[in-house]
Design a protein around this motif. Structure first.
Motif, PDB file in Angstrom:
ATOM      1  N   PHE A   1      43.556  36.122  41.431  1.00 58.53           N
ATOM      2  CA  PHE A   1      43.625  37.126  40.363  1.00 58.53           C
ATOM      3  C   PHE A   1      45.054  37.660  40.236  1.00 58.53           C
ATOM      4  CE2 PHE A   1      42.377  39.198  44.333  1.00 58.53           C
ATOM      5  CZ  PHE A   1      43.263  40.258  44.415  1.00 58.53           C
ATOM      6  N   GLU A   2      45.313  38.347  39.126  1.00 61.72           N
ATOM      7  CA  GLU A   2      46.656  38.898  38.889  1.00 61.72           C
ATOM      8  C   GLU A   2      46.644  40.413  38.734  1.00 61.72           C
ATOM      9  OE1 GLU A   2      48.600  36.692  35.782  1.00 61.72           O
ATOM     10  OE2 GLU A   2      48.780  34.950  37.092  1.00 61.72           O
ATOM     11  N   CYS A   3      45.458  41.033  38.899  1.00 61.78           N
ATOM     12  CA  CYS A   3      45.356  42.500  38.782  1.00 61.78           C
ATOM     13  C   CYS A   3      44.398  43.013  39.841  1.00 61.78           C
ATOM     14  CB  CYS A   3      44.727  42.914  37.451  1.00 61.78           C
ATOM     15  SG  CYS A   3      45.565  42.371  36.015  1.00 61.78           S
ATOM     16  N   TYR A   4      44.735  44.147  40.440  1.00 60.85           N
ATOM     17  CA  TYR A   4      43.749  44.883  41.226  1.00 60.85           C
ATOM     18  C   TYR A   4      43.073  45.837  40.251  1.00 60.85           C
ATOM     19  CZ  TYR A   4      45.558  43.254  45.735  1.00 60.85           C
ATOM     20  OH  TYR A   4      45.916  42.488  46.820  1.00 60.85           O
ATOM     21  N   GLY A   5      41.925  45.444  39.703  1.00 55.13           N
ATOM     22  CA  GLY A   5      41.292  46.271  38.671  1.00 55.13           C
ATOM     23  C   GLY A   5      42.261  46.445  37.508  1.00 55.13           C
ATOM     24  N   PRO A   6      42.556  47.685  37.131  1.00 55.68           N
ATOM     25  CA  PRO A   6      43.453  47.895  35.981  1.00 55.68           C
ATOM     26  C   PRO A   6      44.938  47.758  36.345  1.00 55.68           C
ATOM     27  CG  PRO A   6      42.632  50.008  36.808  1.00 55.68           C
ATOM     28  CD  PRO A   6      41.976  48.943  37.652  1.00 55.68           C
ATOM     29  N   THR A   7      45.226  47.602  37.650  1.00 53.90           N
ATOM     30  CA  THR A   7      46.643  47.615  38.067  1.00 53.90           C
ATOM     31  C   THR A   7      47.168  46.198  38.241  1.00 53.90           C
ATOM     32  OG1 THR A   7      46.079  49.591  39.324  1.00 53.90           O
ATOM     33  CG2 THR A   7      48.240  48.614  39.756  1.00 53.90           C
ATOM     34  N   PRO A   8      48.107  45.775  37.394  1.00 57.71           N
ATOM     35  CA  PRO A   8      48.626  44.411  37.544  1.00 57.71           C
ATOM     36  C   PRO A   8      49.442  44.276  38.825  1.00 57.71           C
ATOM     37  CG  PRO A   8      49.608  45.507  35.621  1.00 57.71           C
ATOM     38  CD  PRO A   8      48.717  46.508  36.285  1.00 57.71           C
ATOM     39  N   LEU A   9      49.349  43.117  39.440  1.00 51.70           N
ATOM     40  CA  LEU A   9      50.218  42.821  40.586  1.00 51.70           C
ATOM     41  C   LEU A   9      51.654  42.700  40.072  1.00 51.70           C
ATOM     42  CD1 LEU A   9      47.935  40.186  42.263  1.00 51.70           C
ATOM     43  CD2 LEU A   9      48.904  42.144  43.442  1.00 51.70           C
ATOM     44  N   PRO A  10      52.642  42.906  40.948  1.00 49.76           N
ATOM     45  CA  PRO A  10      54.021  42.689  40.492  1.00 49.76           C
ATOM     46  C   PRO A  10      54.199  41.250  39.978  1.00 49.76           C
ATOM     47  CG  PRO A  10      53.973  43.736  42.666  1.00 49.76           C
ATOM     48  CD  PRO A  10      52.560  43.346  42.350  1.00 49.76           C
ATOM     49  N   ALA A  11      55.106  41.093  39.031  1.00 47.17           N
ATOM     50  CA  ALA A  11      55.330  39.780  38.429  1.00 47.17           C
ATOM     51  C   ALA A  11      55.639  38.739  39.497  1.00 47.17           C
ATOM     52  CB  ALA A  11      56.494  39.874  37.449  1.00 47.17           C
ATOM     53  N   GLY A  12      54.940  37.604  39.434  1.00 49.57           N
ATOM     54  CA  GLY A  12      55.170  36.535  40.409  1.00 49.57           C
ATOM     55  C   GLY A  12      54.318  36.668  41.663  1.00 49.57           C
ATOM     56  N   CYS A  13      53.455  37.662  41.711  1.00 44.68           N
ATOM     57  CA  CYS A  13      52.513  37.781  42.836  1.00 44.68           C
ATOM     58  C   CYS A  13      51.130  37.302  42.390  1.00 44.68           C
ATOM     59  CB  CYS A  13      52.399  39.227  43.309  1.00 44.68           C
ATOM     60  SG  CYS A  13      53.876  39.813  44.167  1.00 44.68           S
ATOM     61  N   VAL A  14      50.364  36.827  43.337  1.00 50.02           N
ATOM     62  CA  VAL A  14      48.997  36.370  43.065  1.00 50.02           C
ATOM     63  C   VAL A  14      48.083  36.947  44.130  1.00 50.02           C
ATOM     64  CG1 VAL A  14      47.477  34.353  42.948  1.00 50.02           C
ATOM     65  CG2 VAL A  14      49.772  34.194  42.042  1.00 50.02           C
ATOM     66  N   GLY A  15      46.899  37.387  43.712  1.00 49.44           N
ATOM     67  CA  GLY A  15      45.913  37.897  44.655  1.00 49.44           C
ATOM     68  C   GLY A  15      44.839  36.857  44.938  1.00 49.44           C
ATOM     69  N   PHE A  16      44.249  36.965  46.112  1.00 55.22           N
ATOM     70  CA  PHE A  16      43.137  36.090  46.508  1.00 55.22           C
ATOM     71  C   PHE A  16      41.996  36.969  46.996  1.00 55.22           C
ATOM     72  CE2 PHE A  16      44.806  31.700  46.850  1.00 55.22           C
ATOM     73  CZ  PHE A  16      46.158  31.940  46.640  1.00 55.22           C
ATOM     74  N   CYS A  17      40.801  36.725  46.473  1.00 60.37           N
ATOM     75  CA  CYS A  17      39.606  37.356  47.022  1.00 60.37           C
ATOM     76  C   CYS A  17      38.758  36.212  47.566  1.00 60.37           C
ATOM     77  CB  CYS A  17      38.868  38.133  45.946  1.00 60.37           C
ATOM     78  SG  CYS A  17      37.501  39.077  46.629  1.00 60.37           S
ATOM     79  N   ALA A  18      38.698  36.112  48.906  1.00 64.17           N
ATOM     80  CA  ALA A  18      38.052  34.961  49.543  1.00 64.17           C
ATOM     81  C   ALA A  18      36.806  35.425  50.292  1.00 64.17           C
ATOM     82  CB  ALA A  18      39.038  34.293  50.499  1.00 64.17           C
ATOM     83  N   TYR A  19      35.804  34.575  50.310  1.00 64.52           N
ATOM     84  CA  TYR A  19      34.531  34.888  50.956  1.00 64.52           C
ATOM     85  C   TYR A  19      34.242  33.849  52.017  1.00 64.52           C
ATOM     86  CZ  TYR A  19      33.945  37.469  46.597  1.00 64.52           C
ATOM     87  OH  TYR A  19      34.129  38.310  45.531  1.00 64.52           O
ATOM     88  N   LYS A  20      33.846  34.338  53.183  1.00 65.87           N
ATOM     89  CA  LYS A  20      33.382  33.396  54.206  1.00 65.87           C
ATOM     90  C   LYS A  20      31.917  33.105  53.912  1.00 65.87           C
ATOM     91  CE  LYS A  20      32.913  32.864  59.197  1.00 65.87           C
ATOM     92  NZ  LYS A  20      33.465  33.272  60.486  1.00 65.87           N
ATOM     93  N   HIS A  21      31.596  31.837  53.949  1.00 64.70           N
ATOM     94  CA  HIS A  21      30.224  31.451  53.637  1.00 64.70           C
ATOM     95  C   HIS A  21      29.260  32.132  54.601  1.00 64.70           C
ATOM     96  CE1 HIS A  21      26.810  28.608  53.285  1.00 64.70           C
ATOM     97  NE2 HIS A  21      27.135  28.762  52.021  1.00 64.70           N
ATOM     98  N   ASN A  22      28.152  32.624  54.057  1.00 62.43           N
ATOM     99  CA  ASN A  22      27.160  33.277  54.897  1.00 62.43           C
ATOM    100  C   ASN A  22      26.246  32.214  55.493  1.00 62.43           C
ATOM    101  OD1 ASN A  22      25.299  34.908  56.082  1.00 62.43           O
ATOM    102  ND2 ASN A  22      25.243  36.364  54.384  1.00 62.43           N
ATOM    103  N   SER A  23      26.314  32.054  56.823  1.00 62.42           N
ATOM    104  CA  SER A  23      25.603  30.924  57.446  1.00 62.42           C
ATOM    105  C   SER A  23      24.090  31.057  57.323  1.00 62.42           C
ATOM    106  CB  SER A  23      26.005  30.809  58.918  1.00 62.42           C
ATOM    107  OG  SER A  23      25.892  32.066  59.528  1.00 62.42           O
ATOM    108  N   SER A  24      23.590  32.289  57.001  1.00 58.50           N
ATOM    109  CA  SER A  24      22.144  32.434  56.868  1.00 58.50           C
ATOM    110  C   SER A  24      21.653  31.985  55.484  1.00 58.50           C
ATOM    111  CB  SER A  24      21.728  33.893  57.116  1.00 58.50           C
ATOM    112  OG  SER A  24      22.315  34.709  56.127  1.00 58.50           O
ATOM    113  N   GLU A  25      22.630  31.766  54.564  1.00 55.15           N
ATOM    114  CA  GLU A  25      22.217  31.308  53.233  1.00 55.15           C
ATOM    115  C   GLU A  25      22.129  29.789  53.209  1.00 55.15           C
ATOM    116  OE1 GLU A  25      24.966  32.700  50.316  1.00 55.15           O
ATOM    117  OE2 GLU A  25      24.391  34.793  50.610  1.00 55.15           O
ATOM    118  N   PRO A  26      21.163  29.227  52.490  1.00 52.83           N
ATOM    119  CA  PRO A  26      21.103  27.767  52.412  1.00 52.83           C
ATOM    120  C   PRO A  26      22.295  27.218  51.622  1.00 52.83           C
ATOM    121  CG  PRO A  26      19.417  28.781  50.994  1.00 52.83           C
ATOM    122  CD  PRO A  26      20.094  29.884  51.729  1.00 52.83           C
ATOM    123  N   GLY A  27      22.668  25.965  51.898  1.00 55.41           N
ATOM    124  CA  GLY A  27      23.710  25.275  51.135  1.00 55.41           C
ATOM    125  C   GLY A  27      25.048  25.642  51.631  1.00 55.41           C
TER     126      GLY A  27
END
Ligand SMILES: C[S@@+](CC[C@H](N)C(=O)[O-])C[C@H]1O[C@@H](n2cnc3c(N)ncnc32)[C@H](O)[C@@H]1O
Length: 225
Positions: free
Chosen positions: A199-225
């Motif tokens: 992503f390029e914004c934290y909600g309404p707040t843009p990241l500084p130019a040339g920055c990129v955000g990552f929202c990563a999730y660890k797979h939940n081992s109790s979920e199938p697939g």
């Protein structure tokens, strides 16, 4: 970033538990998380930042360490907000050190846990103005950005003039940032087993130019697939 993290945690049903804040700075995120009932462990290399963090968020645990070496406790979320992986305060910050910390983040997260961070990419050189200034009533900050090619680094020279009675105190700082290729990083966190969105914004707040955000999730081992 705090609002985005809190809403993502709640949307994932993570309403209690520990959040580890790598490069916690002055504890703004810690304060907001504590107010929502989360426990917080903050890591920073700066004595001055940790002093501010401790007074703002005394219920949190803070440690003075480099995030590239620190132990990361079991967490429902880990974050590194504000180019923390880029700074070369730790001279050992290189590709291999980043790989190791990403691996430790993955290991520390519980299934379904969240890893929220942002990085400065090589685009920062093109997009950040070479000279900039910021002003408040008692504070003026001048910033000059330079870069070098191998390795790809950005050097940020910051001069702050702080009003102290009838005088101004001048404080100079130089920050060296190792710029990180977002596609290579995306590939790494994918290989570790994270699912993620960029992503390029934290909600309404843009990241500084040339920055990129990552929202990563660890797979939940109790979920199938
Ligand atoms: C731009 S500040 C962001 C602070 C905070 N995360 C925020 O969003 O307000 C970057 C912070 O990362 C910390 N930092 C940078 N490199 C670090 C390292 N190798 N180990 C620990 N802290 C680091 C700095 O001391 C600084 O407090």
């Amino acid at each position: 970033a705090a609002d985005m993290l809190i809403s993502t945690l709640k949307a994932s049903g993570l309403t209690r538990g520990r959040v580890t804040d790598l490069g916690c700075g002055s504890g703004i995120l810690a304060r907001k998380l504590l107010d929502q009932g989360y426990a917080v462990e903050g890591i920073d290399q700066s004595v001055a930042m940790l002093a501010l963090a401790k007074s703002r968020a005394p219920e949190a645990v803070f440690r003075r360490e480099t995030l590239f070496e620190c132990e990361i406790p079991p967490s429902i979320a880990v974050c590194a907000i504000g180019e923390c992986f880029n700074y070369r305060f730790d001279r050992n910050n290189d590709e291999a050190a980043l790989d190791r910390v990403l691996h430790r983040v993955y290991q520390s997260l519980e299934g379904g846990g969240i890893f929220l961070f942002d990085i400065a990419t090589p685009d920062r050189i093109v997009k950040a103005p070479s000279k900039n200034f910021f002003q408040t009533q008692n504070w003026t900050t001048l910033v000059e950005n330079r870069h070098s090619e191998t390795p790809l680094m950005m050097t940020r020279k910051i001069s702050s003039f702080i009003r102290a009675g009838g005088y101004y105190e001048r404080v100079d700082e130089t920050h060296h940032l190792r710029l990180i290729d977002p596609d290579t990083l995306a590939h790494r966190i994918n290989t570790l087993g994270f699912e993620f969105e960029m992503f390029e914004c934290y909600g309404p707040t843009p990241l500084p130019a040339g920055c990129v955000g990552f929202c990563a999730y660890k797979h939940n081992s109790s979920e199938p697939g």
